[in-house]
Design a protein around this motif. Structure first.
Motif, PDB file in Angstrom:
ATOM      1  N   GLY A   1       0.809  -1.209   0.000  1.00 13.62           N
ATOM      2  CA  GLY A   1       0.000   0.000   0.000  1.00 13.62           C
ATOM      3  C   GLY A   1       0.845   1.262   0.000  1.00 13.62           C
ATOM      4  N   ALA A   2       1.916   1.273   0.796  1.00 13.78           N
ATOM      5  CA  ALA A   2       2.775   2.456   0.879  1.00 13.78           C
ATOM      6  C   ALA A   2       3.472   2.741  -0.446  1.00 13.78           C
ATOM      7  N   TYR A   3       4.020   1.719  -1.078  1.00 13.36           N
ATOM      8  CA  TYR A   3       4.720   1.922  -2.349  1.00 13.36           C
ATOM      9  C   TYR A   3       3.746   2.210  -3.489  1.00 13.36           C
ATOM     10  N   THR A   4       2.543   1.679  -3.403  1.00 11.61           N
ATOM     11  CA  THR A   4       1.551   1.965  -4.449  1.00 11.61           C
ATOM     12  C   THR A   4       1.294   3.461  -4.550  1.00 11.61           C
ATOM     13  N   TYR A   5       1.128   4.097  -3.393  1.00 12.30           N
ATOM     14  CA  TYR A   5       0.908   5.549  -3.423  1.00 12.30           C
ATOM     15  C   TYR A   5       2.223   6.305  -3.609  1.00 12.30           C
ATOM     16  N   GLY A   6       3.295   5.828  -2.973  1.00  9.81           N
ATOM     17  CA  GLY A   6       4.570   6.539  -3.040  1.00  9.81           C
ATOM     18  C   GLY A   6       5.117   6.655  -4.455  1.00  9.81           C
ATOM     19  N   ILE A   7       4.941   5.627  -5.262  1.00  8.00           N
ATOM     20  CA  ILE A   7       5.473   5.652  -6.630  1.00  8.00           C
ATOM     21  C   ILE A   7       4.730   6.651  -7.498  1.00  8.00           C
ATOM     22  N   PHE A   8       3.405   6.663  -7.385  1.00 10.14           N
ATOM     23  CA  PHE A   8       2.613   7.520  -8.267  1.00 10.14           C
ATOM     24  C   PHE A   8       2.443   8.937  -7.728  1.00 10.14           C
ATOM     25  N   ALA A   9       2.732   9.140  -6.448  1.00 10.99           N
ATOM     26  CA  ALA A   9       2.653  10.484  -5.867  1.00 10.99           C
ATOM     27  C   ALA A   9       3.991  11.202  -5.924  1.00 10.99           C
ATOM     28  N   THR A  10       4.944  10.643  -6.640  1.00 10.06           N
ATOM     29  CA  THR A  10       6.237  11.285  -6.894  1.00 10.06           C
ATOM     30  C   THR A  10       6.555  11.140  -8.380  1.00 10.06           C
ATOM     31  N   GLY A  11       7.676  11.674  -8.778  1.00 12.16           N
ATOM     32  CA  GLY A  11       8.094  11.541 -10.174  1.00 12.16           C
ATOM     33  C   GLY A  11       8.616  10.166 -10.514  1.00 12.16           C
ATOM     34  N   GLN A  12       8.612   9.237  -9.556  1.00  8.92           N
ATOM     35  CA  GLN A  12       9.142   7.898  -9.777  1.00  8.92           C
ATOM     36  C   GLN A  12       8.380   7.165 -10.878  1.00  8.92           C
ATOM     37  N   ALA A  13       7.081   7.404 -10.977  1.00 10.43           N
ATOM     38  CA  ALA A  13       6.272   6.686 -11.965  1.00 10.43           C
ATOM     39  C   ALA A  13       6.637   7.058 -13.391  1.00 10.43           C
TER      40      ALA A  13
ATOM     41  N   GLU B   1       1.081  12.440 -16.391  1.00  9.90           N
ATOM     42  CA  GLU B   1       2.023  13.375 -15.790  1.00  9.90           C
ATOM     43  C   GLU B   1       2.147  13.065 -14.302  1.00  9.90           C
ATOM     44  N   TYR B   2       3.396  12.992 -13.852  1.00 11.83           N
ATOM     45  CA  TYR B   2       3.665  12.610 -12.458  1.00 11.83           C
ATOM     46  C   TYR B   2       4.604  13.634 -11.829  1.00 11.83           C
ATOM     47  N   PRO B   3       4.448  13.870 -10.517  1.00 15.38           N
ATOM     48  CA  PRO B   3       3.569  13.179  -9.570  1.00 15.38           C
ATOM     49  C   PRO B   3       2.106  13.568  -9.719  1.00 15.38           C
ATOM     50  N   LEU B   4       1.244  12.659  -9.299  1.00 19.95           N
ATOM     51  CA  LEU B   4      -0.186  12.946  -9.294  1.00 19.95           C
ATOM     52  C   LEU B   4      -0.498  13.969  -8.203  1.00 19.95           C
ATOM     53  N   SER B   5      -1.603  14.640  -8.344  1.00 14.73           N
ATOM     54  CA  SER B   5      -1.984  15.650  -7.368  1.00 14.73           C
ATOM     55  C   SER B   5      -2.394  14.991  -6.048  1.00 14.73           C
ATOM     56  N   GLY B   6      -2.421  15.803  -4.997  1.00 14.69           N
ATOM     57  CA  GLY B   6      -2.791  15.287  -3.690  1.00 14.69           C
ATOM     58  C   GLY B   6      -4.223  14.807  -3.609  1.00 14.69           C
ATOM     59  N   GLU B   7      -5.075  15.245  -4.532  1.00 18.13           N
ATOM     60  CA  GLU B   7      -6.461  14.780  -4.526  1.00 18.13           C
ATOM     61  C   GLU B   7      -6.585  13.309  -4.904  1.00 18.13           C
ATOM     62  N   SER B   8      -5.564  12.769  -5.557  1.00 20.90           N
ATOM     63  CA  SER B   8      -5.586  11.348  -5.918  1.00 20.90           C
ATOM     64  C   SER B   8      -5.409  10.441  -4.695  1.00 20.90           C
ATOM     65  N   PHE B   9      -4.985  11.015  -3.577  1.00 13.44           N
ATOM     66  CA  PHE B   9      -4.774  10.223  -2.360  1.00 13.44           C
ATOM     67  C   PHE B   9      -6.035   9.456  -1.971  1.00 13.44           C
ATOM     68  N   TRP B  10      -7.191  10.107  -2.068  1.00  9.69           N
ATOM     69  CA  TRP B  10      -8.436   9.481  -1.644  1.00  9.69           C
ATOM     70  C   TRP B  10      -8.786   8.290  -2.528  1.00  9.69           C
ATOM     71  N   LEU B  11      -8.429   8.363  -3.809  1.00  7.19           N
ATOM     72  CA  LEU B  11      -8.623   7.225  -4.688  1.00  7.19           C
ATOM     73  C   LEU B  11      -7.625   6.116  -4.376  1.00  7.19           C
ATOM     74  N   PHE B  12      -6.397   6.510  -4.026  1.00  6.06           N
ATOM     75  CA  PHE B  12      -5.360   5.508  -3.781  1.00  6.06           C
ATOM     76  C   PHE B  12      -5.593   4.743  -2.484  1.00  6.06           C
ATOM     77  N   ILE B  13      -6.410   5.260  -1.588  1.00  2.35           N
ATOM     78  CA  ILE B  13      -6.786   4.462  -0.423  1.00  2.35           C
ATOM     79  C   ILE B  13      -7.488   3.187  -0.875  1.00  2.35           C
TER      80      ILE B  13
END
Length: 429
Positions: free
Chosen positions: A123-135, A143-155
């Motif tokens: 779960g941590a890496y799923t969000y960490g990869i796409f919420a940074t430029g790593q993806a 376009e990465y990182p995804l915005s902070g609003e995507s956090f609620w979907l990534f839960i």
């Protein structure tokens, strides 16, 4: 003392008044003190006192919600330790959710899992990869990182990803049980950690041992969540959903199937329980709770690396389940809270106090017995005492008690309804 106890045992109004006075005194003590760990712990202790009262369950939940949502943040907000208190409370909520997930696997289904932290890492890496430029290293679009609003979907994404991995883990280990199951799950946990540690080449997915930094914080209606006091409410909301789900699963058909498999697989199978489906559901549901909290953990820390998901973390979560009482939801909640608070706050404060006394010359410790080195020893000694004097856990699991006469009357009533249907049809014919 006996008269007071007898008076309170049968008087719900007196119990409610006593709990209210206790919460008022401890919250004022925490609010007026600049930094008081004792007042903070005493306020949290009110939740345990509330559990042992004879108030209705609905009223207990309501009062607990008032304490957690309103009283605790307000009482802790006056001093400079506000964020540290909220940090402890947030981590307690994260570990409670993970312990409840492991309790489904170990406590209800009887499947010993020593690699449970792997789902937390997923779960941590799923969000960490796409919420940074790593993806952007491997994703051909977006376009990465995804915005902070995507956090609620990534839960939800972290929940389903961990559940899928739980099913994939469960499929090959259904042939083994007991000690062999523990070995296989331990190996799974270590494999996940090593994979994340080395998945930086030939394509850089996880940045290897360096970890992923600058994770985008959650955002809602333009407001960013960066402080522990803000994550506290996120964790509290998810925890309510987890507790509601666990309580419903426990007394449902699938929950009774888990308990039957735990007691005797052969007897459970002879009663028509599908062993494969039942075990896979236990792995998937337990893993999903850990995956959700992994997403929250990555966003809160803004940094993810493999050292946060070691075997020691899996053992710690298992200790929470065993210490609280395997199969007991309130026991697991208490066990997770006790272990987390001991590690993060109580033992740390005691160690700092002893170090301060040693520096001032009031107490002298040998170098080998310095407080900083003895912290884990003290924690282990406390666990041994709990194991000796509370072998069934702090709050042992209790099976529901049913009224036999009411069950027979209900069964007879249902039988009468069924038998009357053919007669009615015959009269109509």
């Amino acid at each position: 003392m006996e008269k007071l106890k007898s008076f309170l045992s049968g008087n719900k109004i007196a119990q409610g008044v006593l709990i209210g006075v206790y919460v008022l005194i401890t919250s004022l003590a925490l609010y007026l003190s600049q930094k008081s760990v004792v007042a903070f712990l005493l306020l949290l202790f009110s939740l345990l006192l509330l559990y042992y009262t004879q108030l209705s369950n609905r009223l207990k939940w309501l009062l607990a919600g008032v304490v957690l949502v309103g009283v605790l943040p307000w009482a802790a907000s006056s001093g400079p330790s506000y964020q540290s208190y909220m940090e402890v409370a947030t981590l307690v909520g994260i570990y409670v959710a993970m312990a409840l997930g492991l309790n489904i696997v170990v406590g209800l289904a009887g499947l010993l899992d020593l690699g449970f932290v792997a789902f937390f890492a997923i779960g941590a890496y799923t969000y960490g990869i796409f919420a940074t430029g790593q993806a952007s290293n491997f994703m051909p679009f977006g376009e990465y990182p995804l915005s902070g609003e995507s956090f609620w979907l990534f839960i939800l994404v972290g929940c389903f990803a961990a559940a899928l991995c739980g099913v994939l883990l469960g499929i090959p280990v259904l042939r083994v049980k007991g000690d062999y199951l523990a070995i296989v799950t331990l190996g799974f946990g270590e494999i996940i950690r090593i994979v994340y540690n080395n998945l930086d080449k030939p394509i850089n997915f996880t940045n290897g041992a360096m970890g992923i930094s600058s994770v985008t914080p959650p955002e809602l209606f333009g407001m960013q969540f960066t402080y522990p006091s803000q994550f506290y409410y996120i964790v509290l909301g998810i925890l309510v959903v987890v507790m509601f789900a666990v309580r419903n699963f426990e007394y449902s058909r699938i929950g009774r199937s888990w308990k039957a498999v735990r007691e005797n697989e052969i007897a459970a199978q002879s009663m028509g329980i599908h062993l494969v489906k039942t075990k896979l559901l236990a792995f998937a549901i337990g893993a999903s709770f850990s995956g959700m909290m992994g997403v929250v953990f990555a966003a809160k820390q803004a940094f993810v690396d493999p050292t946060s998901f070691t075997l020691l973390e899996s053992i710690t979560i298992l200790v929470m389940v065993i210490l609280g009482g395997m199969g007991s939801v309130p026991g697991v909640i208490l066990g997770a809270a006790v272990v987390t608070i001991l590690n993060l706050q109580v033992l740390t404060e005691v160690t700092n106090w002893l170090n301060q006394m040693s520096m001032e010359g009031a107490i002298s410790f040998p170098e080998a017995l310095s407080p900083s080195k003895m912290q884990r020893f003290i924690f282990g000694a406390i666990l041994i005492l709990f194991a000796i004097y509370r072998p069934q856990g702090l709050i042992p699991a209790k099976n529901p008690v049913f009224n036999e006469e009411e069950l027979k009357a209900h069964a007879a009533k249902q039988t009468g309804k069924k038998s009357s249907v053919p007669e009615d049809r015959a009269m109509q014919a």
